[in-house]
Design a protein around this motif. Sequence first.
Motif, mmCIF file in Angstrom:
data_model
loop_
_atom_site.group_PDB
_atom_site.id
_atom_site.type_symbol
_atom_site.label_atom_id
_atom_site.label_comp_id
_atom_site.label_asym_id
_atom_site.label_seq_id
_atom_site.Cartn_x
_atom_site.Cartn_y
_atom_site.Cartn_z
ATOM 1 N N CYS A 133 -87.687 7.591 -7.754
ATOM 2 C CA CYS A 133 -88.528 8.780 -7.593
ATOM 3 C C CYS A 133 -89.724 8.752 -8.538
ATOM 4 C CB CYS A 133 -87.708 10.046 -7.810
ATOM 5 S SG CYS A 133 -86.581 10.423 -6.455
ATOM 6 N N LEU A 134 -89.516 8.279 -9.767
ATOM 7 C CA LEU A 134 -90.633 8.195 -10.705
ATOM 8 C C LEU A 134 -91.630 7.114 -10.304
ATOM 9 C CD1 LEU A 134 -88.878 8.718 -14.135
ATOM 10 C CD2 LEU A 134 -90.616 10.180 -13.096
ATOM 11 N N ARG A 135 -91.126 6.016 -9.791
ATOM 12 C CA ARG A 135 -92.001 4.908 -9.406
ATOM 13 C C ARG A 135 -92.740 5.202 -8.098
ATOM 14 N NH1 ARG A 135 -88.365 0.740 -8.482
ATOM 15 N NH2 ARG A 135 -88.378 1.374 -6.308
ATOM 16 N N ASP A 136 -91.994 5.707 -7.097
ATOM 17 C CA ASP A 136 -92.539 5.814 -5.743
ATOM 18 C C ASP A 136 -92.798 7.238 -5.270
ATOM 19 O OD1 ASP A 136 -92.151 3.024 -5.616
ATOM 20 O OD2 ASP A 136 -90.086 3.311 -4.951
ATOM 21 N N GLY A 137 -92.298 8.230 -5.998
ATOM 22 C CA GLY A 137 -92.354 9.613 -5.543
ATOM 23 C C GLY A 137 -91.133 9.922 -4.690
ATOM 24 N N TYR A 138 -90.738 11.167 -4.670
ATOM 25 C CA TYR A 138 -89.532 11.585 -3.941
ATOM 26 C C TYR A 138 -89.560 11.140 -2.478
ATOM 27 C CZ TYR A 138 -86.357 14.696 -1.444
ATOM 28 O OH TYR A 138 -85.395 15.191 -0.611
ATOM 29 N N TRP A 139 -90.655 11.403 -1.786
ATOM 30 C CA TRP A 139 -90.707 11.146 -0.344
ATOM 31 C C TRP A 139 -90.663 9.673 0.014
ATOM 32 C CZ3 TRP A 139 -89.251 15.114 2.219
ATOM 33 C CH2 TRP A 139 -89.538 16.388 1.738
ATOM 34 N N ASP A 140 -91.079 8.808 -0.910
ATOM 35 C CA ASP A 140 -91.115 7.375 -0.641
ATOM 36 C C ASP A 140 -90.037 6.589 -1.377
ATOM 37 O OD1 ASP A 140 -93.326 7.526 1.108
ATOM 38 O OD2 ASP A 140 -94.676 7.683 -0.601
ATOM 39 N N ALA A 141 -89.163 7.266 -2.090
ATOM 40 C CA ALA A 141 -88.079 6.583 -2.797
ATOM 41 C C ALA A 141 -87.131 5.950 -1.772
ATOM 42 C CB ALA A 141 -87.318 7.570 -3.681
ATOM 43 N N ALA A 142 -86.715 4.726 -2.037
ATOM 44 C CA ALA A 142 -85.879 3.980 -1.085
ATOM 45 C C ALA A 142 -84.582 4.713 -0.744
ATOM 46 C CB ALA A 142 -85.569 2.589 -1.637
ATOM 47 N N MET A 143 -83.955 5.346 -1.727
ATOM 48 C CA MET A 143 -82.698 6.053 -1.443
ATOM 49 C C MET A 143 -82.928 7.262 -0.539
ATOM 50 S SD MET A 143 -80.931 5.593 -5.179
ATOM 51 C CE MET A 143 -79.381 6.413 -4.821
ATOM 52 N N GLU A 144 -84.062 7.935 -0.704
ATOM 53 C CA GLU A 144 -84.394 9.057 0.180
ATOM 54 C C GLU A 144 -84.746 8.551 1.577
ATOM 55 O OE1 GLU A 144 -84.176 12.368 0.170
ATOM 56 O OE2 GLU A 144 -83.128 12.112 -1.727
ATOM 57 N N LEU A 145 -85.476 7.453 1.653
ATOM 58 C CA LEU A 145 -85.801 6.886 2.962
ATOM 59 C C LEU A 145 -84.532 6.479 3.703
ATOM 60 C CD1 LEU A 145 -88.911 4.736 1.964
ATOM 61 C CD2 LEU A 145 -88.902 6.845 3.326
ATOM 62 N N GLU A 146 -83.582 5.890 2.987
ATOM 63 C CA GLU A 146 -82.302 5.509 3.604
ATOM 64 C C GLU A 146 -81.563 6.737 4.128
ATOM 65 O OE1 GLU A 146 -77.930 3.867 2.238
ATOM 66 O OE2 GLU A 146 -79.643 3.321 1.007
ATOM 67 N N ALA A 147 -81.511 7.797 3.330
ATOM 68 C CA ALA A 147 -80.800 9.017 3.746
ATOM 69 C C ALA A 147 -81.492 9.669 4.945
ATOM 70 C CB ALA A 147 -80.700 9.994 2.578
ATOM 71 N N ARG A 148 -82.823 9.718 4.919
ATOM 72 C CA ARG A 148 -83.538 10.289 6.068
ATOM 73 C C ARG A 148 -83.342 9.433 7.312
ATOM 74 N NH1 ARG A 148 -87.422 11.358 2.199
ATOM 75 N NH2 ARG A 148 -88.985 9.910 2.997
ATOM 76 N N GLY A 149 -83.285 8.110 7.132
ATOM 77 C CA GLY A 149 -83.046 7.224 8.269
ATOM 78 C C GLY A 149 -81.679 7.436 8.881
ATOM 79 N N ALA A 150 -80.667 7.639 8.043
ATOM 80 C CA ALA A 150 -79.311 7.890 8.553
ATOM 81 C C ALA A 150 -79.252 9.178 9.360
ATOM 82 C CB ALA A 150 -78.315 7.942 7.395
#
Length: 159
Positions: free
Chosen positions: A132-149
Motif C-alpha cells: 500500500c505504501l509503495r503502490d497505493g491502496y487501489w494498486d496494491a497487489a493484495m487488493e488487486l487479488e482480492a478484487r479479482g476474486a
Amino acid sequence: MASSLKSLFIKAVLPFASWWVEKQERRILAEGSELTSSEKKWAADIGVQEVDKIRLLTVPVVPLPGAPFIYFLSDILRYPLAPIGMAARYGIYLNYHSRNDPSLLVHELAHVAQYERLGGIRPFLDRYLHECLRDGYWDAAMELEARGAAIPFNRPPDR
C-alpha cells in the motif's frame, strides 16, 4: 515517501497494527456467526484452507484503529476512511448495509486466504503495508487479488 522512510514507518507501526488486528479477530470469533454452506464453498473455492474457523460480524461501522493514526495512515496510503468490510485473519467485519453483497464477502475471504498463505497476521500486515505504501491502496497487489476474486460475484446487493 522514500523507500527507507517507508520501511521505518512500517517497522514502527507493525507491532501496534498486529496487536490491533489480533484484538479485532478475538472479538469477531467470540461474537460472530459461521459462514453459510454457500459462503463456505466460496471460501474453499478461492483457496481458504481452514474454512470452518471463519466468523462474520455485521456491524454498523467497521472499526478502525485510533482516529488520529488512521487519518494519518489514510493520507499516506490513499486508503478509504470508511471501509465496508475488513478481514482480521479468520474474523471478518461487514458493514450491515453491505452484508448481502457477495462480492464484498468474497473480497474479504480472499484476504483470509492471504493471511493463511503468508503465515498469519504479522506477515500479512508487513506485506500489505509495504504494498500500500509503495503502490497505493487501489494498486496494491493484495487488493488487486482480492478484487479479482470478487469479480464473479459483482452484482447489485439484494434489497
